[in-house]
Structures are given as structure tokens and as C-alpha cells.
Enzyme design. Structure first.
Site, mmCIF file in Angstrom:
data_model
loop_
_atom_site.group_PDB
_atom_site.id
_atom_site.type_symbol
_atom_site.label_atom_id
_atom_site.label_comp_id
_atom_site.label_asym_id
_atom_site.label_seq_id
_atom_site.Cartn_x
_atom_site.Cartn_y
_atom_site.Cartn_z
ATOM 1 N N CYS B 106 0.843 -1.198 0.000
ATOM 2 C CA CYS B 106 0.000 0.000 0.000
ATOM 3 C C CYS B 106 0.878 1.247 0.000
ATOM 4 C CB CYS B 106 -0.968 -0.041 1.183
ATOM 5 S SG CYS B 106 -2.315 1.142 1.026
ATOM 6 N N HIS B 235 -3.538 -5.677 1.101
ATOM 7 C CA HIS B 235 -2.862 -5.839 2.390
ATOM 8 C C HIS B 235 -2.782 -7.308 2.816
ATOM 9 C CE1 HIS B 235 -2.516 -1.645 3.838
ATOM 10 N NE2 HIS B 235 -3.542 -1.438 3.030
ATOM 11 N N GLU B 237 -0.886 -8.514 5.064
ATOM 12 C CA GLU B 237 -0.688 -8.574 6.518
ATOM 13 C C GLU B 237 -2.005 -8.401 7.272
ATOM 14 O OE1 GLU B 237 -0.551 -5.999 4.798
ATOM 15 O OE2 GLU B 237 -1.092 -4.259 5.986
#
Lengths: 996, 273
Positions: B106, B235, B237
Site C-alpha cells: 500500500c 494488504h 498482513e
């Protein structure tokens, strides 16, 4: 010399902002435009050579792939009107600040950069090529959409006289003021009328009685003698009066909640209430904590910036909800942004300081399609809606805090003041270096340190301004714009400092600025001595009193022990955060403020904090009686259901929800939207704050202001029940659930301009009594709260008061998030249940509102049966017996069934004859009654026996089945099919209203 | 004995996904994982040279005030490390030259692109050739998307993966190359490791909201020619455990979230290289 750099998009590159503005001009203002192009303008003030400008323009200020630049000439061309919007002097310019840092680093020279934006607008040409866009249109676009006159200025340029090569003259919005700080004395030995005038003129918001107390304080000879020693005369300084006005403001002191109230119950009896805060809110919490005994998990309630409870042996949770209504009325974007970053500092400045882990926001607006003429100084509700939404987006997203939950409430009476509730939760280690973190200690000799942002004139009189109704003279300076990145840098630094143990105590600078933050923390040591001249300022020209009470954002005040100050300041320098020693805490008993050598405030701590006598107020309750609506049961209940689903208070809020980051920090478990295509409305949020653990937190809200029209007691009771039941619905239990109360009221003090003040106060009394009754019954203690008492608008003859509104928020611990349940139906063949009894309770309902009525039968909470049901349901969810669970709230059972079905993408067949009811004879009443403490639950057929056994003792019934068809089918009380609707159609009705 | 591998996660100035990114590195088996504030790099107490895997997390560097990651890129390019011996950029250049791994998510992807490190064609790592601009929707959005993986990409991080489902959370994620020649090279060299796709993760899509920002060719993530630098808008994570999945209460899912696979691939690569 100043220069202008303009940045625009290259040909063929999409200008998404320009397109959005165009859409708004057409839709909101009804002005037809062909195109809007946006250009960013940087005005640079500093000793820059042409090659420096070139490097800045081609470096940090533009993107070479998509943008083109112009230095000291103009890019815009081929437009009818060019509108350039920039900030007024002194207004926070976050982009300008970042650009200043970037260009200063790049050029190696100190540069100040100011930003503005150009909108090049072209009208639609008709065949005769006549101008279709007039100067008046451009004026409207500028003033009603692009710029807020309070904080911004704009230029309008006619395309016909445009010469791009000439360039526009750089304008630098620098604050130009005389830098001769001075302190005035104010003679209070004057007539009552004069005292009132002083209070009004200085926006002190002090009553005559309070002004007299200030006057009389200076009649004491011993006080005068001490003042002489400090170098002050027998008159108060402006700084002293301002400081007292902040400390004694309704905003800071909660005078109404602490007042002695004579409550007339409308039947001839009078009750004396000595502080609603003590006898309802604090008392409830105290009693619940006593009941819990050794298991008491409350750690710090009502004494700090936020409430603190135990999460587990190693971690504590912190929670606070604030409002930022008044500033949001004037500048929705800045007001709301400041609201969210402001409430962030409450948990952050609580105990030893908490890491922030979630935000929750609730907004109350007038309908965005409001079409009547707007009263003076009021912005259109749609503008408020968009501005607030965007302010909270920037504040929350840029701070890296997930917005996990929230809601929107619509009522025309929020036209005068919107309500902007912003809540933030945090987590802190239970101990640091073996010491508990939920308490605060300050020792005499500790240094007073201010860190974070600098002080400007922004936010002056925020505390006193929000303690009045919005009026003609409401001060512009009370409006400000938050800076989430400055705050993030500061909180990053302070968390490191906290864990190193290099400060002793922390608090935030919010309302009242330093006067409040230092004034309050100084009670822990017993006094202070502070030099305002040390405080870093945004620009020169502030008088000492302004420095003392300014509410400039992004600042924390700390108590740092002398032995750790060097390490503290060194760490701040390393992490590029400003930190300044302003003075020291003492045990002198005096609040002593200097400007350099000159004393400007010398007040006894005791007078500052306890000098204000308790207010005496009268409350008079007369139960309102509304006409009972008289309309036949509609023949087309499917149509009625669709109408209900489209109502503002029921419809999907997805367009807003998606613009908030609800997953940052990686612990998202139950998201705001859920279901087979992620678009059903979750009842509550579940997050996992520690990524290596399955322990979780449930966050929920309850709010139902419409019921105040009938009885604020039931409004409050239902708000609390809704917050509790939302949390229960996803898997929380009553065993560890805390509450926050947040009262937003219309002025409950009777006066000439507020003749029904006694009734409003009676509503407040009743709401508090409900709070006591419901929270003690459920064992859900309030751990913190807030009140905002003057949510009225008065200009000329127009007075608009909000409906009394309680937002109740719950925070619960969940032992294992893997047990959480969502509201969407899961599988065909599952069984559908309704839990809880349905009464004929349509007073204040959405169904009656649809028919233009209020009615009288407001929903009531039956705590004994509700508690039994909540406990049983919690256990059933824990045991894995529940496939889906959705609470019944606005729109009742009908809406809950529809949402459950279309969220899961599976049909339902339901027979209303089996629903547990009392006093219900009509299908529409049964579908749309808003009786409390009810759920729609689906379970796997195999779990039927165990589930029904778990619920034994509560009112519940199996009412139908989940089907593989795309249909919601409901049979009515007469045994006939009354609803047979496609899910896609129902969902479309629910989604269309706010899909902009 | 197994080779020790270490990861650094840079934070500060508005970065906000450092915690979960570090968590992903730990779950993936990195022996040492440090969250390092950029000020520690600038004052010289930490150095990139001491790590094998550089993580640039999501967030809003300097508020993204001058365009996403612009001011952040300016800092890395021009700020000196205390002592005046080198710029921070020099440490980045050395890190790349040493063949170590870099992952930008990002805002971290935006940073790599604005620095010119991605795609870094012909090994030129300081000239920007692509960008990430405002979403076509004109708004920040948080929503989950399906991703198609190019099985032939040299990308280390996507090895062995077929499709993914991950959240995007951005306002400036629309991928735009400077010209068609650049786009053609990205395609030819298989540097487009990830594309927004249909729900089967097979076909790249331009349809909103499956393609959430209007990215050219549905491009969601690209790598450099060595496959060792990788940036993406979604994302990973944020999906480390099944309870992160938006439909975990209604679907049978493996315990481990899909996002972890990138980090596992990074760890596996570094163990043997």
C-alpha cells in the site's frame, strides 16, 4: 520573494476530484456544468533560486508520470470561471506544512509553503454558444460548495479576461499581528449589568452569579496580600478571568449534571436530586462494583480522561466517547477531524497512556435531502454530512486507528446542531516496570512539559463556546483543523517514552488548553508555576491569556521528573517532535502563571477548582400526549417493508462505512459489513487487539432519540438496551461489559429564550434514572461519559433544539473471538427463531414516523426477562449453537428478517402466528413494533434440542426456515401470505437511499 | 544449522501497519524482526545493512499530503544519515545491490514507485516510470478483492501461489504506467505479479468494484526484474488468520490466512540464498 508553483494533470489523465466536484455542483446546487478541472497551487515564501523552484516542482510537489507544472505562470485555460480557494491566515494548512518540510529539506533553506486549489469550471454551451454559467453561479459554487468562508478565502476569475502568462500574484496568508503581548486588568467592581456585558463580550459563558463570585473573591484581604507579593493588584487579569471561565465552563465542569435539582413529577410530588452524576451514574457503577467484589474489573472510572478496565492480567482497556457538535456545525470537516483526533488524546492521555486500537463514530444529521430554506449561518445538511464524514475519514484513517463500528441517525432537528460523537479505545500494559499504569501521580518538583503541536489562536474559546447555543456572534476562532500526522508522530514518540518510563504522568490538551491540562494535573501535586513565554507559538502576536487557553490541537502535557528530563527531551529531538519545559509542579496551593518574569495568574487551586457553588435548578415533568395515528393496515405489506428498508434511519450505510479503514492493525474479526457478499449490517464489532491471542473486544452502540418525544426515560432505557443487545448478538456476555454514557441535550436551564427548560431538565432527570435502573439491572457499569448540554440554535426568532439524545456505547471482553457470530443466514434448512416478546410498541417508531405520527406507546425495557435472555443467548453462542443472530431495532422484526435473509443471500419462510406477542392484532404492528430485547436467530437443525434447552425460561419461538430460494415469504396472523418479495429487490430498496 | 534471517519493518511519519507486518514476519519464521522508527535510521543507531528483508508497511507517510508517499520519498532521497557520510537512499541502494528482499504494501508500494525502485527496469532504481493515482471512484475504500497471480512472474513473493483474496484500503491505488512501452515491458518481462480479478482469480478485470481503483490492466502489484522487490496495493498482513476473512463465519477456511504466504516465500528464499 514569494513564488507560485501550480500542478495540474496532464492531458488524458483522469481528474477524479474534479469529477466528484462536478457531480456535486450538478446534484447539490442544480447548476449545470460541463467540466471541472482541479489544480494544486503552492505558494512558496523563502529565499529560493529558480533552480530550487524547478527542483521542488519536479520533485516532491508533483508526480512526473501524470502531472505537469508551472512556475510563476498559469496552467489553467479554456474555462469560463476559475475559482481559487485558499486558507485564511492562521488556519491549519496540513499540506502546506508538509510541503514546507519537504522543500526545506530539498533546498537546504527554510521555506514556508502555503497551499490553495484552483477549480477551472466550464459551463455547457448551447447552440448559440451563449454563456450558461453566470458569475452568480460561480459565486454560489464557491460559497456553497468549495469554500467555507470561516476558514477559507476565494478568488473568482472570469475566463474572458484571463492571461495565463501574466500569472496570479502570490498571496501569503501569514498572520500579521502586533507582537506586543500584554496583560490587561479588568475591573469587576461594577454593576451587575456590566458584569453580564463583560461575560458576553469575552465569550466567557459565565452567569451573573458566577461573575459575582469572581468579583467577591477579590474582596478577601489575605488574598489581596498574597497577590501583592506575586506582583498583582486588586483587580483580576484577563488571563485569570479567562482561565476561570474555562475551568468553570459547563463543558469542563458539568454544572448541570452536578446541580441540585427540584424535580416536580407532574402529579404534585417534588423530589430533591443532589447531582444526577452522583446519584444516578456514579451510584450505579459503585453498586455494580460492590456486587462484583473481588472480581471487580473496573480500574479507573470517572476520574481520568477515559475509563479503564482490565482486559487480562497483563493488559488494560481504555475507552472514551466525546462530541464535537458546535465546531462541526460551523466547519464540518475541521470540526469533525478535530473531534476524532481530539478524542484520540483522551485514552492516550489516560493513566500512563494507552495505544489506540479502535474508533467508533455516531453522527446525527438532518436529512441530506432537506429542501426547506436554511436558517442563517446554517450549512446544508448534505454539506455537513459530507464534511463530517470526510473529516472523520482523514482523522481516523491517517491516524492508523480502525473505525470498527458506528451509525448514522437522521432527524430534522439536528439542523441547528449536528451531533458528532467520536469514540476511541486503547490498550495499555497493566504494569510498566512493575508499577500499575491506570493511576496518575505527580510530585512537587516535576517539570511541566508540553509536546506535539504549537500554539496559535485557533480553538480559543472552544470550551466556553460549546457551553452556549449557536448564535450570531459564535466565534470563528473556535473552529480549527486537526493534523493527524503531527499527532501520530507525537504518539509514536510518547509510547516509546512511556515504555522507557521517562515521564511520570500524561494528560491531553483539549478544551481550555493549558489552563485545563495544567490546572487539572496540578491538583495531583498541589500547585504549579508555569511560564507562558516558553511555549512555542505558531506565529507571534498572542497575548498571555490566549496562550493559556488556546485549544490548538495535537498537544499533550506531561509531568517529567527532573532526573529523566534530559533523556525525554533527547528522545523527542531524535523523533522529530517538539517538547518544551514550561514550568514545574509545586505543592504551594497556588496556580501561578507567569509571562517571563511577570505574573499573569495567581489563583488559589482551591478557588479554581472548588470555588463554584452548586447550581440550583427546577425540573418539571408533564408527560406529553400525542394523537394516536389512525391508518388502516396496508394491503401491500411487501411494499411497506421496502419503504421501511429505504428509510434514512434503516437503510444501508455502506457508502460511508467503506470510506473508513476498519481493518488496520490486523485484528478485525467482525467487520461493519458482513454476509455472502460482504454487505449486510453487523450489529457490533469484534476485534483482536493482541495478534498472538484469541481474546477479543466487542464494541457496540445504542441510540434512539425519537423516543424522547414520548419519554426520555424510555429513550435512555432503549439506547442502553440496544447497545447491550448489539454486543450480545455477536457473542459478548454481560459478565464483562462496560458502558459509556454520552448525553447530548438541548438547554435544560429555563430562561427567557428557553421557556421549556424545566421540561428538558425533567427529561434529563428521567433519562438518568433510566440509566441507573437499566445499568444496575444488567450489571453493566458506566466507566466514563460526557455531556453536551447546549445543542440549540438561536438566531433571531428561530430556535432549533435537538431531540434529547443519549448515545450509549458498550465495550465487552470476549474470551475467544472464534465463537463470534454474524447476522447473515448461513445455510438452507436452518431453523429461524425469534427471541423475546413483541408488544404493541410503535410509539416513536419508524413505522409511525413513515405515517407522520409519533404515537404514545413507546418501547419499554423489561430488564428481568431481558437479562435472562441475554445470559441464555450468550451461553448458546459460546456453545456454538447459533448460526446467525441479528437484533431487532429500528423497523422491528420485519426489517431484521429482511436484513438477515439478504445478507446471507438465502430465503426465509416465516409464519408470524408463532411469534411470542402480547396485545398485537395487526400484521403491520407485529412486523414493525420496536419492542426491545429481541433477536432473530438461525440455527442448524441438529442443534434444535440443545438450543431450545439453552433458551428455556425465555420467550422464544421457532418461526420458520431458511430456504435456497431468493425469496422472503411471510405468512401473517390470519394465515395468509402477506409478504413475498425477492431478496434482490429488498436489498436494492435498502441500499439505494445513501448510495452516493 | 539453518541460516538466521532478519526482517526490518520501517515505521514513523504516518506509517501505521507496522505491527501486523512485523507479526507476519514472525509467523513466517524470521529469527529477528525489528520495528524500526525512521529516526533511528536517520540518526544512525540502526542500519538497513544489518537486515535481510526490508518491509515498507502501509499508512500515510506525511499524511500523503503532496500525493501518496511523495514527501516520504523526498526524505529518503535527500535526508542525510547522522554523521553526514551518506544519505538514507544510499542504504536502500546498497540493500538492493546486495540482492536482499524488499516488500512494499500500500503506502510502502507507493513509496517504492515514487522512489523509482519499482519497476526499476534495467536496474535503474532512482527514476520513476509508473505511478499510483487517485482511485477512479474518487474516494478511499476498504473492501476485499480477488487477485490473479502470474505463475510465470519472477516475483519471489508469489511463488507457488495461484489466487488470493485480500483487502484493499486506499484512496490512491490506481496503477498508471508512464507510457505503453513501459506497460509492454512489464507484461513481457512478467513483472505484473498480481492483478485484480474475477472471483475465480483467473481473469484480470477492469470492472468496479472487483478492480477497486481503475488500475490499468487491473494491475495490483508488480516486482522488479530480479523478483526481489515487490510492491502491491492489497494488504496481505491484514489476512493472517481465518478470522480476518470477511466470511469466516460462513465458509470453511484454513486456520492460516492467505496473506502469510508472501512472507513465507520471503523467508524460504532467504534461508537458502
Amino acid at each position: 520573494m514569494a513564488s507560485r508553483i501550480e500542478i495540474g494533470f496532464k492531458k488524458g489523465i483522469r481528474d477524479a476530484l474534479g469529477e466528484r466536484i462536478k457531480k456535486r455542483i450538478i446534484e447539490h446546487l442544480g447548476i449545470h456544468v460541463d467540466s471541472v478541472k482541479t489544480l494544486e497551487v503552492y505558494t512558496l515564501d523563502g529565499p529560493l533560486a529558480p533552480e530550487d523552484l524547478e527542483k521542488a516542482a519536479n520533485g516532491p510537489l508533483s508526480d512526473p508520470i501524470i502531472q505537469e507544472i508551472a512556475i510563476n505562470h498559469e496552467l489553467a485555460q479554456g474555462f469560463d470561471w476559475l475559482i481559487e480557494v485558499g486558507f485564511r491566515p492562521g488556519v491549519t494548512d496540513n499540506v502546506g506544512k508538509t510541503a514546507s518540510e519537504a522543500v526545506t529539506l530539498l533546498a537546504g533553506k527554510t521555506v514556508r509553503v502555503y497551499t490553495s486549489r484552483q477549480y477551472a469550471i466550464s459551463g455547457i454551451r448551447d447552440r448559440c454558444d451563449l454563456d450558461t454559467l453566470t458569475r452568480m453561479d460561480a459565486e454560489r459554487i464557491a460559497s456553497e460548495l468549495l469554500a467555507n468562508d470561516l476558514i477559507q478565502r476565494y478568488d473568482i476569475i472570469d475566463g474572458k479576461n484571463w492571461n495565463p502568462d501574466a500569472g496570479m500574484k502570490p498571496y501569503i496568508p501569514r498572520v500579521i499581528g502586533e507582537d506586543r503581548p500584554r496583560t490587561e486588568v479588568i475591573d469587576l467592581a461594577v454593576s451587575d449589568a456590566e458584569l453580564v456585558r463583560i461575560s458576553q463580550e469575552r465569550v466567557l459563558a459565565l452567569t451573573l452569579e458566577e461573575m459575582r463570585i469572581l468579583r467577591d473573591y477579590l474582596k478577601d484581604e489575605t488574598i489581596l496580600a498574597r497577590r501583592r507579593e506575586a506582583g498583582l493588584g486588586p483587580q483580576m487579569t484577563d488571563a485569570e478571568i479567562e482561565c476561570l471561565a474555562q475551568t468553570w465552563s459547563e463543558h469542563c465542569k458539568h454544572k448541570i449534571f452536578n446541580a441540585r435539582i427540584a424535580y416536580h413529577d407532574g402529579e404534585g410530588a417534588v423530589r430533591e436530586i443532589d447531582s444526577l452524576f452522583s446519584t444516578c451514574i456514579k451510584k450505579s457503577t459503585r453498586e455494580i462494583r460492590e456486587q462484583m467484589g473481588a472480581d471487580d474489573w473496573c480500574l479507573s472510572v470517572f476520574v481520568d480522561n477515559a475509563g479503564i478496565i482490565r482486559f487480562n492480567n497483563d493488559w488494560n482497556l481504555v475507552f472514551k466517547v466525546e462530541t464535537h457538535n458546535s465546531p462541526s456545525a460551523l466547519d464540518p470537516y475541521g470540526g469533525a477531524l478535530t473531534g476524532i483526533v481530539g478524542v484520540n488524546r483522551d485514552p492516550f492521555g489516560c493513566g500512563r497512556g494507552a495505544k489506540l486500537i479502535f474508533n467508533t463514530d455516531v453522527f446525527c444529521f438532518a436529512p441530506p435531502d432537506y429542501a426547506k430554506p436554511l436558517p442563517k449561518r446554517i450549512l446544508h445538511p448534505r454539506r455537513i454530512y459530507e464534511g463530517v464524514r470526510e473529516g472523520v475519514e482523514h482523522g481516523g484513517n491517517k491516524s492508523g486507528i480502525p473505525t470498527v463500528n458506528g451509525c448514522l441517525v437522521f432527524d430534522e432537528r439536528y439542523l441547528g446542531k449536528p451531533l458528532v460523537y467520536c469514540g476511541t479505545g486503547g490498550i495499555m500494559p497493566a504494569r510498566i516496570a512493575g508499577e500499575p499504569t491506570h493511576t496518575k501521580e505527580i510530585l512537587p518538583g516535576d517539570l511541566i512539559v508540553m509536546t506535539g503541536g504549537r500554539i496559535g489562536k485557533d480553538g480559543i474559546h472552544g470550551a466556553t463556546f460549546s457551553s452556549e447555543e449557536l448564535h450570531e456572534g459564535s466565534p470563528v476562532t473556535a473552529v480549527q483543523i486537526g493534523d493527524p500526522i503531527t499527532q501520530k508522530k507525537m504518539t509514536d514518540f510518547l509510547l516509546v517514552a512511556r515504555d522507557r518510563g521517562i515521564y511520570r504522568a500524561i494528560t491531553d490538551n483539549g478544551a481550555g488548553g493549558l489552563s485545563s491540562s495544567v490546572g487539572e494535573t496540578a491538583t495531583l501535586s498541589g500547585g504549579c508555576e508555569l511560564d507562558l513565554k516558553q511555549a512555542p507559538l505558531k506565529y507571534p502576536g498572542l497575548n498571555p491569556w490566549e496562550i493559556l487557553i488556546s485549544e490548538s490541537q495535537e498537544r499533550m502535557t506531561l509531568a517529567v521528573a527532573p532526573e529523566t528530563i534530559d533523556e525525554f527531551l533527547a528522545l523527542a529531538r531524535t523523533m522529530d517532535v517538539e517538547a518544551t519545559v514550561l514550568g514545574r509542579y509545586t505543592d504551594s496551593g497556588w496556580f501561578h502563571i507567569r509571562y517571563g518574569e511577570e505574573t499573569v495568574v495567581y489563583l488559589e487551586m482551591a478557588f479554581l477548582h472548588d470555588g463554584l457553588p452548586q447550581m440550583n435548578l427546577r425540573a418539571a415533568w408533564t408527560p406529553p400526549r400525542h394523537p394516536e395515528p389512525d391508518f388502516p393496515e396496508p394491503a401491500d405489506l411487501g411494499g411497506a417493508l421496502k419503504e421501511m428498508l429505504s428509510r434514512l434511519n434503516i437503510c444501508s450505510k455502506e457508502s460511508v462505512v467503506r470510506q473508513y479503514d476498519h481493518e488496520v492493525q490486523g485484528g478485525s474479526v467482525v467487520k461493519p459489513m458482513t454476509g455472502v457478499v460482504n454487505d449486510g449490517p453487523s450489529d457490533a464489532a469484534v476485534i483482536r487487539p493482541l495478534l498472538d491471542s484469541f481474546e477479543g473486544i466487542v464494541v457496540a452502540n445504542g441510540i434512539c432519540p425519537r423516543y424522547s418525544d414520548i419519554d426520555a426515560y424510555h429513550m435512555a432505557a432503549c439506547a442502553i438496551d440496544e447497545a447491550v443487545r448489539n454486543a450480545i448478538a455477536v457473542g459478548a456476555s454481560l459478565d464483562r461489559m462496560a458502558g459509556l454514557d454520552n448525553f447530548c441535550w438541548c438547554d435544560p436551564v429555563r430562561s427567557e429564550k428557553n421557556p421549556d427548560g424545566e421540561y428538558k431538565l425533567a427529561q434529563l432527570v428521567r433519562a438518568n434514572e433510566a440509566l441507573y435502573a437499566i445499568t444496575t439491572a444488567y450489571g453493566v457499569p458506566c466507566i466514563s461519559g460526557k455531556d453536551s448540554m447546549k445543542n440549540d440554535y438561536q438566531i433571531g426568532e428561530t430556535r432549533i433544539s435537538i431531540p434529547p439524545t443519549l448515545l450509549f456505547s458498550t465495550l465487552a471482553k470476549m474470551e475467544d473471538v472464534r465463537k463470534a457470530v454474524t447476522m447473515d443466514v448461513k445455510k438452507p434448512g436452518d431453523l429461524v427463531y425469534v427471541l423475546g416478546e413483541t408488544y404493541r410498541e410503535l410509539g416513536g417508531s419508524e413505522w409511525y414516523a413513515l405515517h407522520g405520527a409519533i404515537g404514545n406507546d413507546v418501547p419499554q425495557v423489561h430488564t428481568e426477562t431481558a437479562k435472562r435472555l441475554y445470559q441464555a443467548l450468550s451461553l448458546a453462542i459460546q456453545a456454538g449453537l447459533v448460526a446467525s443472530c441479528h437484533d431487532c431495532s429500528d423497523g422491528g422484526l420485519g426489517v431484521a428478517l429482511a436484513e438477515t435473509a439478504f445478507a446471507g443471500g438465502l430465503g426465509l419462510t416465516v409464519d408470524l402466528r408463532t411469534v411470542p406477542t402480547e396485545g398485537i392484532t395487526r400484521d403491520d404492528d407485529l412486523l414493525f413494533s420496536e419492542s426491545q430485547s429481541r433477536f432473530v436467530v438461525t440455527i442448524r437443525p441438529d442443534d434444535r434440542e440443545a438450543f431450545e434447552a439453552a433458551l428455556a425460561g425465555s420467550a422464544f419461538a421457532r418461526i420458520g426456515q431458511v430456504t435456497a430460494e431468493d425469496l422472503l415469504r411471510i405468512d401473517g396472523l390470519g394465515g395468509k401470505r402477506i409478504i413475498d418479495e425477492e431478496l434482490a429487490v429488498l436489498k436494492a430498496a435498502w441500499q439505494k437511499t445513501l448510495a452516493f | 544449522m539453518q541460516k538466521k534471517i532478519s526482517a526490518i519493518v520501517i515505521t514513523g511519519n504516518g506509517t501505521n501497519c507496522e505491527m501486523e507486518m512485523a507479526h507476519a514476519c514472525r509467523l513466517a519464521g524470521f529469527d529477528q524482526v525489528d520495528i524500526v522508527h525512521i529516526s533511528e535510521l536517520l540518526c544512525g543507531t540502526k542500519r538497513l545493512d544489518d537486515y535481510d528483508f526490508l518491509n515498507l508497511p502501509g499508512g500515510f507517510l506525511d499524511g500523503d499530503d503532496l500525493g501518496s508517499a511523495k514527501a516520504g520519498a523526498n526524505r529518503i532521497l535527500h535526508a542525510d544519515v547522522a554523521g553526514g557520510q551518506e544519505r538514507l537512499y544510499d542504504q536502500f541502494a546498497r540493500f538492493i545491490a546486495a540482492g536482499k528482499l524488499i516488500l512494499g504494501i500500500c503506502n510502502g508500494f507507493q513509496l517504492l514507485v515514487k522512489l523509482g525502485m519499482l519497476p526499476g527496469l534495467d536496474g535503474v532504481y532512482d527514476r520513476q516510470t509508473v505511478t499510483l493515482v487517485f482511485n477512479d471512484s474518487g474516494r478511499f475504500e476498504d473492501r476485499w478483492v480477488y487477485l490473479h497471480v502470474d505463475p510465470d512472474s519472477p516475483c519471489i513473493f508469489t511463488r507457488g501461489l495461484h489466487g488470493l483474496y485480500l483487502p484493499v484500503r486506499h484512496g490512491e491505488g490506481k496503477f498508471v504506467p508512464q507510457d505503453t512501452a513501459t506497460l509492454e515491458r512489464l507484461k513481457r518481462q512478467k513483472l505484473i505479479a498480481l492483478q485484480y480479478s474475477d472471483a475465480l482469480c483467473q481473469e484480470a478485470t477492469m470492472d468496479y468494484p472487483a478492480n477497486p481503483n481503475g488500475a490499468v490492466d487491473g494491475i495490483a502489484g508488480i516486482c522488479n526484474e530480479t523478483g526481489r522487490i515487490f510492491g502491491l496495493m492489497p494488504h496481505p498482513e491484514a489476512y493472517l488468520h481465518r478470522t480476518n476473512h470477511p466470511r469466516w463465519t460462513r465458509e470453511e477456511l484454513p486456520e492460516e490466512g492467505m496473506g502469510l504466504s508472501f512472507f513465507r516465500n520471503a523467508a524460504a528464499f532467504l534461508r537458502i540464498n
